[in-house]
Design a protein around this motif. Structure first.
Motif, short mmCIF file in Angstrom:
data_model
loop_
_atom_site.label_atom_id
_atom_site.label_comp_id
_atom_site.label_asym_id
_atom_site.label_seq_id
_atom_site.Cartn_x
_atom_site.Cartn_y
_atom_site.Cartn_z
N SER A 611 3.19 -8.31 14.08
CA SER A 611 3.78 -9.32 13.21
C SER A 611 3.74 -8.89 11.75
CB SER A 611 3.04 -10.66 13.36
OG SER A 611 1.75 -10.58 12.76
N ALA A 612 4.70 -9.39 10.99
CA ALA A 612 4.75 -9.10 9.56
C ALA A 612 3.50 -9.64 8.85
CB ALA A 612 6.02 -9.70 8.94
N GLY A 613 3.01 -10.78 9.31
CA GLY A 613 1.82 -11.36 8.71
C GLY A 613 0.60 -10.47 8.89
N PHE A 614 0.42 -9.94 10.10
CA PHE A 614 -0.72 -9.05 10.33
C PHE A 614 -0.59 -7.78 9.51
CE2 PHE A 614 -2.42 -5.37 12.67
CZ PHE A 614 -3.76 -5.68 12.61
N LEU A 615 0.61 -7.20 9.46
CA LEU A 615 0.80 -5.97 8.71
C LEU A 615 0.58 -6.17 7.21
CD1 LEU A 615 3.92 -4.45 10.52
CD2 LEU A 615 1.51 -3.80 10.79
N LYS A 616 0.86 -7.39 6.72
CA LYS A 616 0.71 -7.65 5.28
C LYS A 616 -0.70 -8.08 4.92
CE LYS A 616 2.75 -10.34 1.48
NZ LYS A 616 3.80 -11.31 1.10
N PRO A 620 -4.03 -3.99 6.31
CA PRO A 620 -4.54 -3.22 5.16
C PRO A 620 -6.06 -3.23 5.05
CG PRO A 620 -2.61 -4.47 4.51
CD PRO A 620 -2.98 -4.95 5.89
N THR A 621 -6.70 -4.33 5.45
CA THR A 621 -8.16 -4.40 5.40
C THR A 621 -8.80 -3.81 6.65
OG1 THR A 621 -8.10 -6.36 4.00
CG2 THR A 621 -10.14 -5.97 5.22
N LEU A 622 -8.22 -4.08 7.81
CA LEU A 622 -8.81 -3.63 9.06
C LEU A 622 -8.55 -2.15 9.32
CD1 LEU A 622 -7.89 -6.64 11.39
CD2 LEU A 622 -10.09 -6.16 10.34
N ILE A 623 -7.34 -1.68 9.00
CA ILE A 623 -6.94 -0.32 9.34
C ILE A 623 -6.84 0.56 8.09
CG2 ILE A 623 -5.18 1.10 10.45
CD1 ILE A 623 -4.38 -1.38 12.08
N GLY A 624 -6.12 0.08 7.08
CA GLY A 624 -5.95 0.85 5.85
C GLY A 624 -4.68 0.45 5.14
N ASP A 625 -4.72 0.47 3.82
CA ASP A 625 -3.56 0.12 3.02
C ASP A 625 -2.65 1.34 2.91
OD1 ASP A 625 -1.97 -0.10 0.42
OD2 ASP A 625 -2.86 -2.10 0.56
#
Length: 715
Positions: A611-616, A620-625
């Motif tokens: 989802s766009a919400g998860f990616l935004k 960024p915090t869980l995987i990396g920005d």
């Protein structure tokens, strides 16, 4: 009992006998390993649910590899009735609406995800097979199989997973609304709809905002709604007095926080139960005061080594106990009669986990028991409270012989930075010896560390005495090993019980080690948060340290270790080959991520379902920005590191995968094949994120067996 279910019962009886039958003598000739189909075929028997009054049992069953159908057994007479079946699809989920009526949806087990042309629909039928009615279309091109019906909802309506009151003809369905003209984008909100299964009439529940989840109370009425706006999640309560929604909590939807909680259930007395860490390391079961908006200071159940994950067990007027997962599934009974019943069943079945389901309003002496172990796949039995006798119903894998399966245990090792890491170890079954079949060293124990004073002390189910094993130490030494990495990665990988993947590998002579590396959930906040932004870094170190632990223990042959996994596990496989070429001699990646940036950017040929919400807000915090951490993401990208991978590799992808689209695999294969001649590439055109069809599962694991034999198998 009707002859219709006799093959099912015979298989279950054979499984039951296997628990108490000695295995072959030590001088018996070695057998060929069990066929691959025994592990990866679709089960003939796949579910059973008691009616609310306990007088009837609904069973999903397929006879002679035909379509899954819905069967109802009247337990007093053993009369059997097929109440629902289709010519072109299978019965999928089913539930009792009340004592006389059931609701069900459908699937098609003969096609893969890429060939699905309809949604599951929804149907209702009486327990005698009468008054069959379609409630929800199965596709945009609606075809009514059982006559024309009015008030049929469009195909984008789905049965809720919660039981309703089971005292009327009504159920609840959800209706997700998505972005885009064609409704193919992200979910914006989810409507909840009350649906009458006799008339087809429906009524939409008023929602307080952009609803994402709903919770019914114990009377089957909507009581909690969870909304999400950007990264803010709010929990709303529908006050029965004012009939107005009232917001009771807000927190970050992706990252949580000290005061965050997850709604779980309402008890019969109206108490609201939630899951929360309440600022501590382990998630626990709490109550939530709806008047004050406060979590209980002390939890109802908290586990020493695990986050609480489970459910309430109730009748319509009483909270009986709590079911939860630690290393295995277990039950704490608050009700003395149920505690005594559990003890009696455990005494009769001492080598298995035994989960007891009770009807909501019992008018008959039956309870349903689901029993399993690491060697024994799940099987269902009815237990008669009056006679104390079992009546087998069915097994999910009828052809699996528990005597030929492997033991699984939870081990713990220490990562290089000192973090303790759990892992699941499955060792190949011993050469046949005079040991009772399917008896584990001990059924895992799950002891809660805290219970409230307001309820009886929570005592875990009985744990049998450890049974000595006749397996010589040499059998467990210097084995070829597969390090099997779970997907997610922010999920729990496994639990104690029978697993087709690990049992198949063990049946071929491989030790299997499945690490719950940092970032895995279920083991506390510290363990989970230690994995944030650690793809290819400390998460990868944990996986390598698991293999090194097995070598130090003398379990694994250091020259014969392969790394394997799907999704994130596929990513970790590729990074393991790049980072630790001396440790991992080969790799197996199916549906694996090959570049973190591709999760963000996607590709014109296929759209990911992230989802766009998860990616935004989450990724960024869980995987990396992708901007701030660009250098790290390049350094931990298998695609960017492809030139370093020289070991033999098996790559498998689904052409219809929306979670990790095919371009992940294609790009990596193109980058790899130029310098690595030992790459096997396979695409299953009709499959998505994993293999839904038995023929593809069997084909894939046949390839795995041959691949492993070539590269780390016994000469």
């Amino acid at each position: 009992m009707s002859s219709y279910l006799l093959p099912l019962l015979r298989a279950a009886l054979l499984c039951a006998c296997a628990l108490f039958t000695p295995a072959f003598s030590a001088d018996a000739a070695p057998k060929a390993p069990p066929p691959i189909a025994d592990f990866f075929d679709n089960p003939a028997f796949s579910g059973a649910i008691l009616s609310p009054n306990g007088k009837f049992l609904a069973v999903r069953y397929s006879n002679d590899n035909k379509r899954d159908r819905l069967i109802v057994i009247e337990l007093a007479t053993n009369a059997v009735k097929v109440v629902a079946q289709f010519t072109d699809r299978d019965v999928n989920r089913f539930e009792w609406v009340n004592n006389e009526r059931l609701v069900l949806d459908s699937t098609d087990k003969t096609i893969g995800a890429g060939d699905v042309v309809y949604w599951p629909g929804l149907f209702a039928v009486n327990r005698d097979g009468s008054n069959f009615r379609q409630l929800v279309q199965v596709s945009g091109n609606f075809v009514q199989e059982h006559g024309v019906a009015r008030n049929v909802l469009s195909a984008d309506h789905f049965l809720v997973e919660q039981k309703g009151a089971q005292t009327s003809d009504d159920v609840y369905v959800t209706n997700p609304k998505r972005d885009g003209i064609d409704q193919s984008g992200d979910v914006k909100y989810v409507n909840l709809i009350r649906l009458n299964t006799v008339t087809g009439r429906s009524e939409t529940v008023r929602r307080p905002g952009l609803a994402r989840a709903w919770l019914l109370d114990h009377k089957g009425e909507p009581r909690i709604c969870v909304t999400r706006d950007k990264n803010t999640e709010a929990v709303w309560y529908l006050d029965p007095a004012s009939k107005e929604w009232r917001r009771i909590a807000t927190f970050d939807a992706y990252l949580g926080g000290k005061d965050a909680f997850s709604p779980l259930a309402f008890a019969p007395d109206g108490t609201f139960y939630v899951l929360s860490t309440r600022g501590k390391d382990k998630q626990a079961l709490h109550t939530f005061d709806l008047a004050t908006g406060q979590l209980s200071a002390e939890p109802l159940v908290v586990l020493a080594d695990y986050d609480f994950s489970g459910s309430l067990i109730t009748t319509r007027d009483k909270l009986l106990g709590v079911r939860y997962l630690s290393d295995a599934r277990s039950t704490v009974w608050f009700d003395p009669k149920m505690k005594a019943l559990q003890a009696a069943i455990d005494a009769a079945l001492p080598a298995t986990v035994n989960l007891v389901d009770v009807p909501a309003r019992a008018e008959a002496p039956w309870v349903l028991v689901r029993t399993y172990s690491d060697r024994q796949p799940g099987r269902y039995m009815l237990y008669n409270l009056d006679t104390g006798k079992f009546n087998p119903v069915g097994s999910t894998h009828e052809r699996v012989d528990p005597a030929r399966m492997a033991e699984q245990e939870l081990v713990r090792y220490t990562a290089r930075d000192g973090l303790p890491v759990p892992a699941w170890l499955t060792l190949p079954p011993a050469v046949p010896a005079a040991v009772p079949a399917a008896v584990p060293a001990a059924v895992p124990t799950a002891v809660p560390t805290a219970v409230p004073t307001a309820v009886p002390t929570a005592v875990p189910t009985a744990v049998p005495t450890a049974v000595p094993t006749a397996v010589p130490n040499a059998h467990r030494k210097n084995l070829p090993m597969v390090v099997l990495v779970h997907g997610g990665p922010y999920v729990r990988g496994n639990e104690w019980g029978w697993s087709a993947d690990s049992q198949f590998l063990a049946s071929r002579g491989y030790a299997v080690l499945e690490p719950e590396f940092r970032g895995s959930t279920g083991f506390g906040s510290k363990h989970y948060r230690a994995g944030w932004k650690q793809w290819g870094l400390k998460m990868q170190d944990d996986i390598a340290d698991a293999a090194k632990w097995a070598i130090a223990q003398g379990i694994a042959d250091p020259k014969r270790i392969c790394i394997a996994g799907a999704s994130y596990g596929g990513y970790a496989t590729l990074m393991g080959l790049a980072n630790d070429p001396a440790l991992f001699k080969c790799g197996i990646n199916w549906v694996g991520v090959t570049d973190i940036n591709l999760l963000y950017t996607g590709h014109w040929s296929f759209t990911s379902d992230a989802s766009a919400g998860f990616l935004k807000y989450g990724a960024p915090t869980l995987i990396g920005d992708p901007v701030k951490d660009a250098a790290q993401l390049r350094a931990t990208s298998p695609l960017q590191q492809a030139a370093r991978i020289r070991q033999p590799l098996l790559l498998a992808y689904g052409a219809a995968d929306r979670r990790v689209p095919l371009y992940h695999g294609k790009k990596f294969y193109e980058a790899l094949k130029e310098h690595n001649p030992s790459v096997e590439w396979v695409v299953y055109q009709e499959e998505g994120h994993g293999w839904s069809l038995p023929r593809n599962r069997i084909d894939f694991w046949t390839r795995v067996e041959k691949f492993l034999q070539r590269h780390i198998g016994t000469p």
